[in-house]
Design a protein around this motif. Sequence first.
Motif, PDB file in Angstrom:
ATOM      1  N   LYS A  78      -0.854  14.818 -24.587  1.00  0.00           N
ATOM      2  CA  LYS A  78      -1.201  13.459 -24.201  1.00  0.00           C
ATOM      3  C   LYS A  78      -0.287  12.474 -24.915  1.00  0.00           C
ATOM      4  N   MET A  79       0.424  12.970 -25.888  1.00  0.00           N
ATOM      5  CA  MET A  79       1.222  12.056 -26.694  1.00  0.00           C
ATOM      6  C   MET A  79       2.661  12.059 -26.219  1.00  0.00           C
ATOM      7  N   GLY A  80       2.884  12.582 -25.048  1.00  0.00           N
ATOM      8  CA  GLY A  80       4.238  12.598 -24.527  1.00  0.00           C
ATOM      9  C   GLY A  80       5.076  13.680 -25.162  1.00  0.00           C
ATOM     10  N   ILE A 102     -10.932  18.303 -25.512  1.00  0.00           N
ATOM     11  CA  ILE A 102     -10.845  17.060 -26.273  1.00  0.00           C
ATOM     12  C   ILE A 102     -12.062  16.254 -25.863  1.00  0.00           C
ATOM     13  N   THR A 103     -12.788  15.735 -26.836  1.00  0.00           N
ATOM     14  CA  THR A 103     -14.010  15.019 -26.465  1.00  0.00           C
ATOM     15  C   THR A 103     -13.914  13.510 -26.694  1.00  0.00           C
ATOM     16  N   LEU A 104     -13.253  13.105 -27.783  1.00  0.00           N
ATOM     17  CA  LEU A 104     -13.208  11.672 -28.096  1.00  0.00           C
ATOM     18  C   LEU A 104     -11.814  11.244 -28.571  1.00  0.00           C
ATOM     19  N   PRO A 105     -11.329  10.095 -28.214  1.00  0.00           N
ATOM     20  CA  PRO A 105     -11.971   9.141 -27.323  1.00  0.00           C
ATOM     21  C   PRO A 105     -11.962   9.664 -25.882  1.00  0.00           C
ATOM     22  N   LEU A 149      -8.951  10.361 -23.443  1.00  0.00           N
ATOM     23  CA  LEU A 149      -7.987  11.460 -23.654  1.00  0.00           C
ATOM     24  C   LEU A 149      -8.445  12.775 -23.004  1.00  0.00           C
ATOM     25  N   ARG A 150      -9.645  12.758 -22.414  1.00  0.00           N
ATOM     26  CA  ARG A 150     -10.161  14.013 -21.845  1.00  0.00           C
ATOM     27  C   ARG A 150      -9.338  14.473 -20.641  1.00  0.00           C
ATOM     28  N   ILE A 197     -10.800  19.401 -16.490  1.00  0.00           N
ATOM     29  CA  ILE A 197     -11.671  20.300 -17.275  1.00  0.00           C
ATOM     30  C   ILE A 197     -13.003  19.601 -17.566  1.00  0.00           C
ATOM     31  N   PHE A 198     -12.954  18.499 -18.270  1.00  0.00           N
ATOM     32  CA  PHE A 198     -14.216  17.914 -18.747  1.00  0.00           C
ATOM     33  C   PHE A 198     -15.217  17.627 -17.615  1.00  0.00           C
ATOM     34  N   PRO A 199     -14.781  16.963 -16.533  1.00  0.00           N
ATOM     35  CA  PRO A 199     -15.764  16.640 -15.481  1.00  0.00           C
ATOM     36  C   PRO A 199     -16.350  17.882 -14.819  1.00  0.00           C
TER      37      PRO A 199
END
Length: 388
Positions: free
Chosen positions: A16-18, A173-176, A179-180, A184-186
């Motif tokens: 996520k950080m490029g 990854i849960t927070l913030p 970043l999810r 996956i998360f949904p």
Amino acid sequence: MYSTDRCVCVHIYIYKMGLEEEIKVSMEAEDGSKKATRVASVKEVAKEALSRVPDRYIHADIDPLVCNSPSLLPQVPVIDLSSLFSGDHHVKETELRKLHVASHQWGFFQVINHGVRGELVDKMKKGVRELFDLPMEEKDKLWQREGEMEGFGQMFEASENQKLNWVDVFYVITLPSHLRNSHIFPNIPMPFKEDLEEYSAEVRGVARKILEGMAEVVGMKKEDVKELFGEGTQAMRINYYPPCPQPEDVIGINAHTDGTALTVLLQVSDVEGLQIKHDGVWVPVPPLPHAFVVNIGDVLQIITNGEYKSVEHRATVNSKMERISIATFYGPGREGHIGPAPSLVGPEKPAQFKTLSVPDYYKGFISKEGPIKSYIDLLRIQNEDITH
Ligand SMILES: O=C(O)CCC(=O)C(=O)O
Ligand SMILES: [Fe+2]
């Protein structure tokens, strides 16, 4: 071995950080070919009722427990979180001291009276079991995609002959929440998704309280904590270790240190497996009812300027029972820097580590080469570098 360990314990949101390219590089085989192929589910391998496990799981060099008499082994300290915030000055000071000694000498402790409701913990325990019991077609929908770390998987297969760990993981990854990972998360089944969400928020609160206590007792200013952590980031790794027919020759998770600031681990099963290196001996951390196991990661060792220790640990397996653990990793927000807290540096105690931006820290963590025991050793300022 160390490149594997790095993949295991980065526990971050790096892509996520490029930094997509760096991750891919770390997944390349020695001959340069891309090998982000899917590693078999250990749960499926274990189902085949083998008497011997495939060679790729056999580790020839597992360091045995040094002490033969478990009753003589030292016990990991237990901290009562409610006492850390007691209105009784004496109770509070005594517990803060215990926290300090545990963090300094052990890098690990168990936390009781942490305030997370038992009912929620039970829902999590049930939910993770159901998650790993999903049929393969359902798990496929939640499987890691190439170049990503989230979802079900083992770990990235860096080369054909790399040894594997006897574990399946589910990483999120849960927070913030922004970043999810969107696929996956949904898609985590309900009601587990909701419980996970609540648990993650609660555990974040526990981690913040522990950090608050540590800051107070180690003499770190509140502003430094605020500056270094911001709102923080959090990820969870659920580890599923099936029973194994050759437990002495395999390892659930190799010896490693955690790459973030604080890990809050829930031992879901009442089965031993976690061991930590203490005074040169592997010490088991037995599951304690209603407790979390907390450990200091590399980032907190750096932030406390070496006062608190990020200690090697590993997970062993056994032939009879599956074991499950949920590791929640709390670390600094993406915006800041990782380096010794200014309030812990002075003429008496020069900075022991370099300061890096958060993206540079994790970039280095991923791309480190060679037989270096720990990434933080690379950031250590040698005596001759220290200018007074
Ligand atoms: O399963 C355990 O007890 C240890 C897990 C662990 O060390 C990790 O996920 O980083
Ligand atoms: Fe760990």
